[in-house]
Enzyme design. Structure first.
Site, short mmCIF file in Angstrom:
data_model
loop_
_atom_site.label_atom_id
_atom_site.label_comp_id
_atom_site.label_asym_id
_atom_site.label_seq_id
_atom_site.Cartn_x
_atom_site.Cartn_y
_atom_site.Cartn_z
N GLU A 42 -15.27 6.51 -17.73
CA GLU A 42 -13.88 6.36 -17.26
C GLU A 42 -12.97 6.00 -18.43
OE1 GLU A 42 -13.25 7.93 -14.32
OE2 GLU A 42 -14.77 6.59 -13.47
N ASP A 184 -11.45 17.17 -14.26
CA ASP A 184 -11.41 17.58 -12.85
C ASP A 184 -11.50 19.10 -12.70
OD1 ASP A 184 -10.96 14.93 -12.67
OD2 ASP A 184 -8.94 15.06 -11.83
MG MG Z 1 -5.50 14.61 -9.08
#
Ligand code: MG
Ligand code: ADP
Length: 394
Positions: A42, A184
């Site tokens: 992270e 992502d």
């Molecule tokens: Mg998003």
């Protein structure tokens, strides 16, 4: 109980049915892309470090059909959209497409503008099972589903999957105005059933990490449903601290630093305690992510769980991006027999936690977290699934 997630066939059937109702004809193209959970790594992406996400069974589906008219019309069946759930825009040259209202449409327009060729006008319906704004990347699922839909519609694809992920990231930057990393979109494009994806954010190389020994264990996602999100100023502050730390150390990025550099940083007058702690999180997290990938591949779940715990503690104490809600869920999870590790996932402050535990401890863990948490959490079993693809409409 964990929420049951509708399978691909039922989401596709729903999208096709809504399309038929709204447009009085059958859709000819249908494509979907998954949401994701980051298992570890992270705030490492903008420091050229590693991340280790996996694709989820929660997906965003687009069903549609091209036509000879001038306007494209898109309807989202989600109730999370702002102002209106449908919009129309002038099809034609992709360079003429501009962001605007409604905001949710910008993710789609951005993908069309960044596609490899102009596409004809089309009608489409979007149905999603990815909770929006929960940190499971409904935004990347929407972008990558759109891009995959455009590929099927135009029968054209970029040469490499990386190009697709990068085009979707560009859509989020330039059209939605969100300065996101590349994780992502990469995992939504490249997810592989049964695998997590180790992504090197420095050179964008990837390695599929098969979870062949996971049988007795599972990753459980807990949505805190806490409204607070990492503000862009808090995000920029963290990022700038990292860049300052790298500069003081004379490194290109914190990827090039190790724990000895952090000790050296501690003794420098121009490095505040604050900078030292931010940098320490990043340097240790980059190492933990690489160690975790090896542990996962070998089936060393005890070690993986310990690394998850260390990751959360570092995010809470050094990076200061946790929240009382996330801390409370993580502490409750760790109290349950059979839980190997638990941490916040995503950028922090709100969103979800991810917990590694024995399968036979899932119900007990859910009950305990519900009892200890002041809010109303939701639970999902995170089964590693495949990336985006187009599906037959028949
Ligand atoms: Mg998003
Ligand atoms: P996350 O990616 O963590 O879910 P973001 O804030 O990055 O959260 O993205 C959520 C936004 O993406 C929503 O507010 C909306 O604008 C857009 N979005 C996601 N899924 C859909 C959908 N199915 N229909 C319309 N817009 C969506």
């Amino acid at each position: 109980m964990a929420a049951s997630v509708p399978d691909v066939d039922s989401v596709r059937a729903k999208a096709l049915q809504i399309f038929a109702e709204k447009f009085n004809e059958q859709a000819t193209v249908c494509a979907y892309a998954p949401g994701r959970v980051n298992l570890i790594g992270e705030h490492t992406d903008y420091n050229e470090g590693f991340v280790l996400p996996m694709a989820l069974p929660m997906i965003t589906m687009i069903a549609g059909k091209s036509h000879d008219g001038r306007k494209s019309k898109i309807i989202s069946a989600s109730d999370i959209v702002d102002v209106t759930n449908e919009f129309e825009f002038e099809a034609g040259k992709r360079s003429d497409i501009k962001p605007g209202e409604p905001k949710w449409a910008n993710y789609i327009k951005g993908c069309i503008a960044n596609f490899i060729c102009d596409v004809p006008a089309f009608n489409a319906v979007i149905v999603s099972t990815v909770p929006a704004g929960a940190g499971l990347s409904s935004s990347a699922a929407l972008e990558v589903a759109t891009y995959t839909f455009l590929e099927a519609l135009s029968e054209k694809k970029p040469e490499k999957p990386e190009q697709k992920a990068l085009a979707c990231q560009k859509a989020e930057h330039n059209f939605a105005g969100v300065p996101c990393g590349i994780m992502d979109q990469f995992i939504s494009v490249m997810g592989k059933e049964g695998c997590a994806l180790l992504l090197d954010c420095r050179d964008l190389t990837t390695k599929q990490i098969p979870m062949i020994y996971i049988d007795d264990y599972v990753f459980l996602i807990t949505n805190s449903n806490a409204p607070h999100k990492l503000s862009s100023s808090a995000y920029c502050e963290r990022r700038d601290c990292c860049y300052d730390a790298a500069k003081i150390l004379g490194k290109k990025s914190l990827r090039d630093a190790d724990i000895n550099d952090i000790l050296a940083l501690t003794s420098r007058n121009n490095a505040s305690d604050y900078i030292v702690r931010r940098a320490r999180h990043v340097v240790t997290e980059i190492q933990r992510t690489q160690d975790a990938a090896i542990a996962l591949e070998k089936g060393d779940f005890q070690l993986f769980g310990r690394l998850m715990n260390e990751s959360h503690d570092s995010l809470r104490d050094d990076y200061e991006v946790s929240s009382k809600e996330l801390d409370s869920l993580v502490s409750a999870a760790r109290e349950v027999d059979g839980v190997l590790g638990s941490r916040l996932t995503g950028a922090g402050f709100g969103g979800c936690t991810v917990t590694l535990l024995r399968k036979d401890a899932v119900n007990k863990a859910i009950q305990h977290m519900k009892a200890k948490y002041s809010g109303v959490p939701e639970f999902y079993i995170a089964t590693p699934t495949g990336g985006a693809r187009d599906v037959s409409v028949n």
